[in-house]
Design a protein around this motif. Structure first.
Motif, PDB file in Angstrom:
ATOM      1  N   LEU A  24       0.839  -1.201   0.000  1.00  0.00           N
ATOM      2  CA  LEU A  24       0.000   0.000   0.000  1.00  0.00           C
ATOM      3  C   LEU A  24       0.875   1.252   0.000  1.00  0.00           C
ATOM      4  O   LEU A  24       0.612   2.225  -0.704  1.00  0.00           O
ATOM      5  N   HIS A  25       1.920   1.213   0.820  1.00  0.00           N
ATOM      6  CA  HIS A  25       2.881   2.305   0.908  1.00  0.00           C
ATOM      7  C   HIS A  25       3.485   2.596  -0.477  1.00  0.00           C
ATOM      8  O   HIS A  25       3.499   3.735  -0.930  1.00  0.00           O
ATOM      9  N   GLU A  26       3.932   1.531  -1.141  1.00  0.00           N
ATOM     10  CA  GLU A  26       4.561   1.704  -2.456  1.00  0.00           C
ATOM     11  C   GLU A  26       3.556   2.215  -3.485  1.00  0.00           C
ATOM     12  O   GLU A  26       3.896   3.025  -4.349  1.00  0.00           O
ATOM     13  N   GLY A  55       1.089   4.089  -2.800  1.00  0.00           N
ATOM     14  CA  GLY A  55       0.936   5.515  -2.490  1.00  0.00           C
ATOM     15  C   GLY A  55       1.919   6.328  -3.323  1.00  0.00           C
ATOM     16  O   GLY A  55       1.540   7.280  -4.012  1.00  0.00           O
ATOM     17  N   HIS A  56       3.210   5.908  -3.290  1.00  0.00           N
ATOM     18  CA  HIS A  56       4.231   6.577  -4.111  1.00  0.00           C
ATOM     19  C   HIS A  56       3.873   6.486  -5.589  1.00  0.00           C
ATOM     20  O   HIS A  56       3.942   7.473  -6.324  1.00  0.00           O
ATOM     21  N   ALA A  57       3.513   5.271  -6.018  1.00  0.00           N
ATOM     22  CA  ALA A  57       3.325   5.006  -7.452  1.00  0.00           C
ATOM     23  C   ALA A  57       2.197   5.857  -8.033  1.00  0.00           C
ATOM     24  O   ALA A  57       2.362   6.491  -9.083  1.00  0.00           O
ATOM     25  N   PHE A  92       9.962   4.990  10.647  1.00  0.00           N
ATOM     26  CA  PHE A  92      11.176   4.536   9.981  1.00  0.00           C
ATOM     27  C   PHE A  92      11.370   5.269   8.642  1.00  0.00           C
ATOM     28  O   PHE A  92      12.458   5.744   8.324  1.00  0.00           O
ATOM     29  N   ASN A  93      10.293   5.403   7.873  1.00  0.00           N
ATOM     30  CA  ASN A  93      10.417   6.018   6.547  1.00  0.00           C
ATOM     31  C   ASN A  93      10.595   7.522   6.599  1.00  0.00           C
ATOM     32  O   ASN A  93      11.073   8.122   5.643  1.00  0.00           O
ATOM     33  N   LEU A  94      10.174   8.149   7.712  1.00  0.00           N
ATOM     34  CA  LEU A  94      10.318   9.607   7.787  1.00  0.00           C
ATOM     35  C   LEU A  94      11.675  10.019   8.358  1.00  0.00           C
ATOM     36  O   LEU A  94      11.958  11.196   8.516  1.00  0.00           O
ATOM     37  N   MET A 111      15.433   6.731   2.758  1.00  0.00           N
ATOM     38  CA  MET A 111      14.084   6.861   3.312  1.00  0.00           C
ATOM     39  C   MET A 111      13.358   8.026   2.666  1.00  0.00           C
ATOM     40  O   MET A 111      13.978   8.970   2.175  1.00  0.00           O
ATOM     41  N   ASP A 112      12.019   7.961   2.735  1.00  0.00           N
ATOM     42  CA  ASP A 112      11.205   9.044   2.192  1.00  0.00           C
ATOM     43  C   ASP A 112      11.541  10.366   2.887  1.00  0.00           C
ATOM     44  O   ASP A 112      11.560  11.420   2.253  1.00  0.00           O
ATOM     45  N   GLY A 113      11.822  10.281   4.208  1.00  0.00           N
ATOM     46  CA  GLY A 113      12.175  11.483   4.956  1.00  0.00           C
ATOM     47  C   GLY A 113      13.406  12.169   4.367  1.00  0.00           C
ATOM     48  O   GLY A 113      13.490  13.400   4.362  1.00  0.00           O
ATOM     49  N   LEU A 147      11.952   4.178  -4.956  1.00  0.00           N
ATOM     50  CA  LEU A 147      11.617   4.645  -3.615  1.00  0.00           C
ATOM     51  C   LEU A 147      11.465   3.421  -2.742  1.00  0.00           C
ATOM     52  O   LEU A 147      10.731   2.514  -3.064  1.00  0.00           O
ATOM     53  N   ARG A 148      12.192   3.423  -1.637  1.00  0.00           N
ATOM     54  CA  ARG A 148      12.112   2.263  -0.756  1.00  0.00           C
ATOM     55  C   ARG A 148      11.013   2.456   0.272  1.00  0.00           C
ATOM     56  O   ARG A 148      10.659   3.548   0.605  1.00  0.00           O
ATOM     57  N   GLY A 149      10.511   1.357   0.772  1.00  0.00           N
ATOM     58  CA  GLY A 149       9.466   1.466   1.784  1.00  0.00           C
ATOM     59  C   GLY A 149       9.754   0.558   2.955  1.00  0.00           C
ATOM     60  O   GLY A 149      10.525  -0.343   2.854  1.00  0.00           O
TER      61      GLY A 149
END
Ligand code: ZN
Length: 382
Positions: A59-61, A63-65, A162-164, A170-172, A380-382
Motif C-alpha cells: 500500500l505504501h509503495e 501511495g508513491h506510485a 522509519f520512513n520519515l 528513506m522518504d524522509g 523509492l524504498r518502503g
C-alpha cells in the motif's frame, strides 16, 4: 534471481523477489525453534500477520506510485522482497514540490491504515477495560483478532516513523532534500541531506552496536550509509550529464548510409543501428533488428530506403546528454542521430551513454542496488 509478476493493479505490475519466500521460511523455522510450546494457531496467526504487514508495505509503495503517476512519472512496477518494497519508476521530476508529494504519499497510505485501525483497537480496549498504553502493548503479537489489530497498527506506526527518518534512501531523506533544494539548489541540497543522513547512520550504528546490540540495526545503518553515498553520486552524475552536450559524444560512423544502397552494404563495419543520410541530411534510421529480419530471409535486392524508418527522432548537438537519454528511454530507442544546424553530425547510442555513465560513476552502491533490482532507475524504498 529474477522477480516474478504475481498481479497487476491499474497497469502497475506487482512483482515478488525470490527472497520474499525467505520470510515464510523464517516464520516456519522460528516456529520449530520455539518448539512444543507454540500451537498451530500461533503459526497461522504469524503467517496472516506477515501477509497483512506486507500488504501495508505494498500500500505504501502504491501511495508513491499513484502520486508519481499524477505527476507524469511512468511507473514500471512495485516489487516486494525480504527487506521491503520498492516502486520502480522513471526519473522523478527535479521539481521539489512534486518530490515532496511523491515521497509523502507512501507514509500517508500507512497513516490511512492507522486511522482506519484506531477505532477498532480503541473499541477492543474499551471492551477489555484497558486503562493504560501498556495494557494495549500486551496484546501486540497476541494470537487473536485483537492482537492482529494492535500489531498491525503498531507495524504501520513503525513503517511511518522509519520512513520519515531524514536520511536517504528513506522518504524522509527525499522530503528533507526537497526542502533544502528550494534554498540551496539541488546539488548542494543533496550534499547536505546526504551528510545529515550519514551522520544519522553513524549515530544509529553506534547505538546498534553499544546499546541495542542488534545485528539487524547494524546492517540497516550500513545500508543507509551506502545508499546515501550512492544518492550523492547519482545527483552529481546527473548534473554532469546536464552540462555535457551530446554533440561531443556522437560517432560519425562513416556519415551514415545512403538510402539507395543495397541492404547488404549496411553490414560493412558490423551489425549496428545506422542513420540513413542523403546530402548530409538524415532521412531515416536503419534498425539492426529490421536489418537482421530482412537479411535472415531469402536474399533479396532490397535497398536501405525500403526498410528504413522514415522521419526518425533526431536531437540537436547542443542537447544535454541527460535530456537525450530521457528522450531515448521515453521512445524506447537505442540510438538517435545527432544534427548540427540540420546536418548529420553523428550517431549517439545507448552503448555510448552507458560508457559515459560508467565513467562518471564507479559506484559501489549501484552494484548493491543492482543485486536487489535491475536498471538505472529511480526507486523509492518502503
Ligand atoms: Zn516510501
Amino acid at each position: 534471481m529474477r522477480t516474478v509478476t504475481v498481479a497487476r493493479i491499474r497497469d502497475i505490475d506487482i512483482r515478488l523477489h525470490p527472497t520474499f519466500a525467505l520470510v515464510f521460511l523464517w516464520v516456519l523455522i522460528d516456529w520449530r525453534r520455539i518448539g512444543a510450546g507454540v500451537g498451530i494457531s500461533s503459526v497461522v496467526f504469524t503467517l496472516i500477520l506477515v501477509v497483512l504487514i506486507f500488504a501495508c508495505v505494498l500500500l505504501h509503495e502504491f501511495g508513491h506510485a499513484f502520486m508519481a503517476r499524477q505527476h507524469g512519472v511512468r511507473v514500471h512496477d512495485v516489487s516486494l522482497s525480504a527487506v521491503g518494497g520498492v516502486a520502480r519508476m522513471e526519473q522523478l521530476p527535479a521539481d521539489p514540490r512534486a518530490e515532496v508529494l511523491i515521497a509523502t504519499a507512501g507514509p500517508a497510505a500507512n497513516f490511512a491504515v492507522v486511522v482506519a485501525l484506531a477505532p477498532i483497537v480503541l473499541l477492543i480496549g474499551v471492551m477489555s477495560e484497558f486503562s493504560s498504553l501498556e495494557d494495549y502493548a500486551t496484546t501486540v503479537f497476541h494470537p487473536s483478532v485483537a492482537g492482529l489489530a494492535t500489531t498491525l497498527l503498531y507495524a504501520n506506526v513503525l513503517i511511518i516513523v522509519f520512513n520519515l527518518m531524514p536520511a536517504f534512501p528513506m522518504d524522509g531523506g527525499r522530503i528533507f532534500r526537497a526542502g533544502l533544494t528550494t534554498v540551496l539548489g539541488r546539488e548542494t541540497g543533496t550534499r547536505v541531506a546526504v551528510l545529515v543522513g550519514e551522520a544519522l547512520a553513524v549515530v544509529l550504528l553506534l547505538f546498534s552496536i553499544f546499546v541495542a546490540q542488534s545485528v539487524i540495526l547494524v546492517l540497516l545503518s550500513v545500508f543507509v550509509m551506502i545508499v546515501a553515498y550512492g544518492e550523492d553520486r547519482a545527483v552529481r552524475v546527473e548534473s554532469a550529464m546536464r552540462r555535457m552536450r551530446v554533440g561531443q559524444f556522437a560517432l560519425w560512423d562513416m556519415g551514415g548510409i545512403a538510402p539507395d544502397q543495397p541492404l547488404t552494404t549496411a553490414l560493412r563495419g558490423g551489425l549496428r543501428d545506422i542513420a540513413v543520410t542523403k546530402d548530409g541530411r538524415v532521412v531515416g534510421m536503419l534498425w539492426r533488428n529490421r536489418l537482421l529480419a530482412e537479411l535472415g530471409g531469402t536474399p533479396n535486392g532490397r535497398t536501405v530506403a525500403e526498410v528504413m524508418e522514415r522521419d526518425p527522432i533526431t536531437v540537436d548537438a547542443d542537447m544535454p546528454i541527460h535530456d537525450v537519454q530521457r528522450l531515448m528511454e521515453g521512445h524506447g530507442r537505442w540510438a538517435v542521430p545527432v544534427l548540427e544546424a540540420g546536418m548529420y553530425r553523428g550517431i549517439f547510442t545507448g552503448d555510448r551513454f552507458l560508457h559515459i555513465y560508467r565513467q562518471l560513476s564507479p559506484d559501489p552502491a549501484r552494484s548493491v542496488r543492482e543485486l536487489l533490482d535491475r536498471g538505472p532507475l529511480v526507486r523509492l524504498r518502503g
